[in-house]
Scaffold this motif. Structure first.
Motif, short mmCIF file in Angstrom:
data_model
loop_
_atom_site.label_atom_id
_atom_site.label_comp_id
_atom_site.label_asym_id
_atom_site.label_seq_id
_atom_site.Cartn_x
_atom_site.Cartn_y
_atom_site.Cartn_z
N CYS A 62 0.83 -1.21 0.00
CA CYS A 62 0.00 0.00 0.00
C CYS A 62 0.87 1.26 0.00
O CYS A 62 0.59 2.22 -0.73
CB CYS A 62 -0.94 0.00 1.20
SG CYS A 62 -2.27 -1.22 1.10
N LEU A 63 1.90 1.24 0.80
CA LEU A 63 2.82 2.38 0.84
C LEU A 63 3.49 2.61 -0.51
O LEU A 63 3.65 3.74 -0.96
CB LEU A 63 3.88 2.17 1.92
CG LEU A 63 3.44 2.41 3.37
CD1 LEU A 63 4.51 1.92 4.34
CD2 LEU A 63 3.15 3.90 3.61
N SER A 64 3.86 1.53 -1.16
CA SER A 64 4.63 1.65 -2.42
C SER A 64 3.80 2.26 -3.54
O SER A 64 4.33 3.00 -4.38
CB SER A 64 5.18 0.29 -2.84
OG SER A 64 4.15 -0.56 -3.35
N VAL A 65 2.49 1.96 -3.57
CA VAL A 65 1.66 2.46 -4.68
C VAL A 65 0.80 3.65 -4.28
O VAL A 65 0.17 4.29 -5.13
CB VAL A 65 0.77 1.33 -5.28
CG1 VAL A 65 1.64 0.23 -5.86
CG2 VAL A 65 -0.22 0.80 -4.26
N GLY A 66 0.74 3.95 -2.99
CA GLY A 66 -0.02 5.10 -2.54
C GLY A 66 -1.45 4.83 -2.14
O GLY A 66 -2.31 5.71 -2.25
N LEU A 67 -1.73 3.62 -1.63
CA LEU A 67 -3.06 3.30 -1.13
C LEU A 67 -3.17 3.67 0.35
O LEU A 67 -2.17 3.64 1.08
CB LEU A 67 -3.36 1.81 -1.31
CG LEU A 67 -3.69 1.38 -2.74
CD1 LEU A 67 -3.64 -0.14 -2.87
CD2 LEU A 67 -5.07 1.91 -3.16
N PRO A 68 -4.36 4.01 0.83
CA PRO A 68 -4.53 4.44 2.22
C PRO A 68 -4.17 3.33 3.22
O PRO A 68 -4.48 2.16 3.01
CB PRO A 68 -6.02 4.77 2.31
CG PRO A 68 -6.46 5.01 0.92
CD PRO A 68 -5.61 4.11 0.06
N LEU A 69 -3.54 3.75 4.31
CA LEU A 69 -3.21 2.83 5.41
C LEU A 69 -3.81 3.28 6.73
O LEU A 69 -3.81 2.52 7.69
CB LEU A 69 -1.69 2.73 5.58
CG LEU A 69 -0.95 1.69 4.75
CD1 LEU A 69 0.54 1.74 5.05
CD2 LEU A 69 -1.49 0.28 5.02
N THR A 70 -4.29 4.52 6.80
CA THR A 70 -4.82 5.07 8.05
C THR A 70 -6.16 5.75 7.79
O THR A 70 -6.52 6.04 6.64
CB THR A 70 -3.86 6.11 8.66
OG1 THR A 70 -3.82 7.25 7.80
CG2 THR A 70 -2.45 5.55 8.83
N LEU A 71 -6.88 5.99 8.86
CA LEU A 71 -8.13 6.74 8.75
C LEU A 71 -7.87 8.15 8.22
O LEU A 71 -8.66 8.69 7.44
CB LEU A 71 -8.83 6.79 10.11
CG LEU A 71 -9.42 5.46 10.59
CD1 LEU A 71 -9.84 5.56 12.05
CD2 LEU A 71 -10.59 5.02 9.72
N GLU A 72 -6.75 8.72 8.63
CA GLU A 72 -6.39 10.04 8.13
C GLU A 72 -6.21 10.02 6.62
O GLU A 72 -6.58 10.98 5.93
CB GLU A 72 -5.11 10.52 8.81
CG GLU A 72 -4.73 11.94 8.45
CD GLU A 72 -3.49 12.44 9.17
OE1 GLU A 72 -3.16 13.63 9.02
OE2 GLU A 72 -2.85 11.63 9.88
N ASP A 73 -5.66 8.93 6.10
CA ASP A 73 -5.44 8.82 4.65
C ASP A 73 -6.75 8.85 3.87
O ASP A 73 -6.76 9.20 2.68
CB ASP A 73 -4.69 7.52 4.31
CG ASP A 73 -3.23 7.55 4.75
OD1 ASP A 73 -2.71 8.65 4.99
OD2 ASP A 73 -2.64 6.46 4.87
N ILE A 74 -7.85 8.42 4.50
CA ILE A 74 -9.14 8.45 3.79
C ILE A 74 -9.97 9.67 4.18
O ILE A 74 -11.16 9.74 3.87
CB ILE A 74 -9.95 7.15 4.00
CG1 ILE A 74 -10.28 6.93 5.47
CG2 ILE A 74 -9.20 5.95 3.43
CD1 ILE A 74 -11.26 5.77 5.70
N GLY A 75 -9.34 10.63 4.86
CA GLY A 75 -9.99 11.90 5.13
C GLY A 75 -10.44 12.14 6.55
O GLY A 75 -10.93 13.21 6.87
N VAL A 76 -10.29 11.13 7.44
CA VAL A 76 -10.75 11.27 8.82
C VAL A 76 -9.62 11.88 9.64
O VAL A 76 -8.72 11.18 10.12
CB VAL A 76 -11.18 9.91 9.41
CG1 VAL A 76 -11.70 10.10 10.84
CG2 VAL A 76 -12.25 9.28 8.53
#
Length: 367
Positions: A300-314
């Motif tokens: 996920c880190l390598s391609v830029g996918l969300p790993l945290t709630l913050e990453d999805i806007g929370v």
């Protein structure tokens, strides 16, 4: 125990495949009814016209108005019948393709779908998602057959924004883990029967392809290029994940995604981006091996996918909100009950928060 695997009759992939559309529709009928939205129609009309030039078979092109709604389906299916079309073609995104599937079903004619992005695994499925005219969800239309042909023009898909391809990887990331859960629990897949070994093998191949080729494909598409890695990821996102989810089954990852629809801060995120976080949460929920979680997180880190709630806007975690997500993920009939153990909202709530902490941990390692 009945087992089943379902799929399109043909899956066709490669650069410039759309330029062969006349030969593909000729295999199924004499007059094609082709739908696409304004943008895609303008993008592809010359390619389509050139394909049909000097051919015996013909076509009618009609603009899709953007919403896969009952009135739009009715309008287009009647127009399709009025021109005596014996095959329907949908070119574009998910709503266009779902509308073409519905037209084919109601008019009892073969369906060809030609996605212009590879952001989800929906094109291969025997399902149309119907919306109201205002864009709200209406109902699922379950179809007796998958699309007859799926045509992936990788030159067009590689030219789309890279975030769409990455979102498709996020959707595909859940495929193996959800199919594995259904298999372990002896629960039926979306196809209506238990999981075959073939479906599990395809789901595993989907995951292995993402891990091996995902970063390389992302880098190539950032440069609008089509490489072997891009070809493999398009196949993984669309065909391998499509067969894997429909014939392998869904479990916690997609149920958690559905729960996250109550988070207004996450409405701007693509389906696959939220599914990626749902996948990490499922792995926490089932106490997957650390090595497996590590591999998923690093991918996920390598391609830029969300790993945290913050990453999805929370930006700020609200306990009541997250508990509401967990409750919705555990609603009656949700796919989370395909997990091979008892699941409760409290377990899901804890898994979401733990996944978020894990995501922050992995991100800190890469700073």
């Amino acid at each position: 125990m009945t087992k089943m695997i379902i799929s399109p009759s043909k899956y066709i992939q490669g650069p410039d495949e759309l330029s062969k559309i006349a030969s593909y529709t000729a295999q199924l009928g004499q007059h094609a009814f082709i739908i696409a939205d304004d943008f895609i129609m303008n993008l592809t009309k010359e390619t389509i016209a050139s394909s049909y030039a000097n051919q015996e078979n013909t076509y009618t092109a009609e603009k899709f108005n953007g919403e896969c709604s009952k009135p739009e389906i009715s309008r287009l299916k009647e127009m399709c019948a009025s021109v005596n079309a014996d095959v329907v073609v949908g070119i574009g995104g998910g709503k266009t393709l779902d509308t073409a599937k519905a037209i084919g079903y109601y008019n009892s004619i073969p369906v060809i779908v030609a996605p212009t992005i590879a952001s989800t695994d929906a094109p291969t499925s025997a399902l149309s998602v119907i919306y109201k005219e205002n864009g709200e969800f209406d109902e699922y239309l379950f179809l007796p057959l998958n699309p007859t042909y799926v045509i992936m023009d990788t030159k067009i898909i590689a030219a789309a924004p890279v975030r769409l391809l990455v979102a498709g990887m996020g959707d595909a990331l859940a495929t193996y883990f959800e199919a594995r859960a259904c298999k372990r629990a002896n629960k039926p897949a979306m196809a209506g029967a238990n999981v075959t070994e073939a479906a599990i093998a395809l789901a595993r191949l989907c995951y292995d392809t993402l891990i091996e080729e995902g970063l390389k494909a992302k880098l190539a598409v950032e440069n609008k290029g089509t490489t072997e890695a891009v070809e493999k990821i398009i196949e993984a996102n669309t065909y391998l994940s499509g067969i894997g989810f429909e014939s392998g089954g869904l479990a916690a990852a997609h149920a958690i995604h559905n729960g996250m629809t109550v988070l207004e801060e996450a409405h701007h995120m693509y389906h696959g981006e939220k599914v990626a976080f749902g996948t990490l949460t499922q792995l926490v929920l089932e106490n997957a091996p650390t090595e497996e979680i590590d591999e998923v997180a690093q991918f996920c880190l390598s391609v830029g996918l969300p790993l945290t709630l913050e990453d999805i806007g929370v930006k700020t975690i609200n306990e009541d909100q997250i508990r509401r997500v967990a409750e919705l993920a555990c609603a009656d009939g949700e796919t989370i009950y395909n997990m091979p153990f008892n699941v409760t909202p409290e377990l899901v709530y804890t898994a979401i928060l733990t996944a978020d902490k894990l995501g922050h941990y992995y991100k800190s390692l890469n700073q």
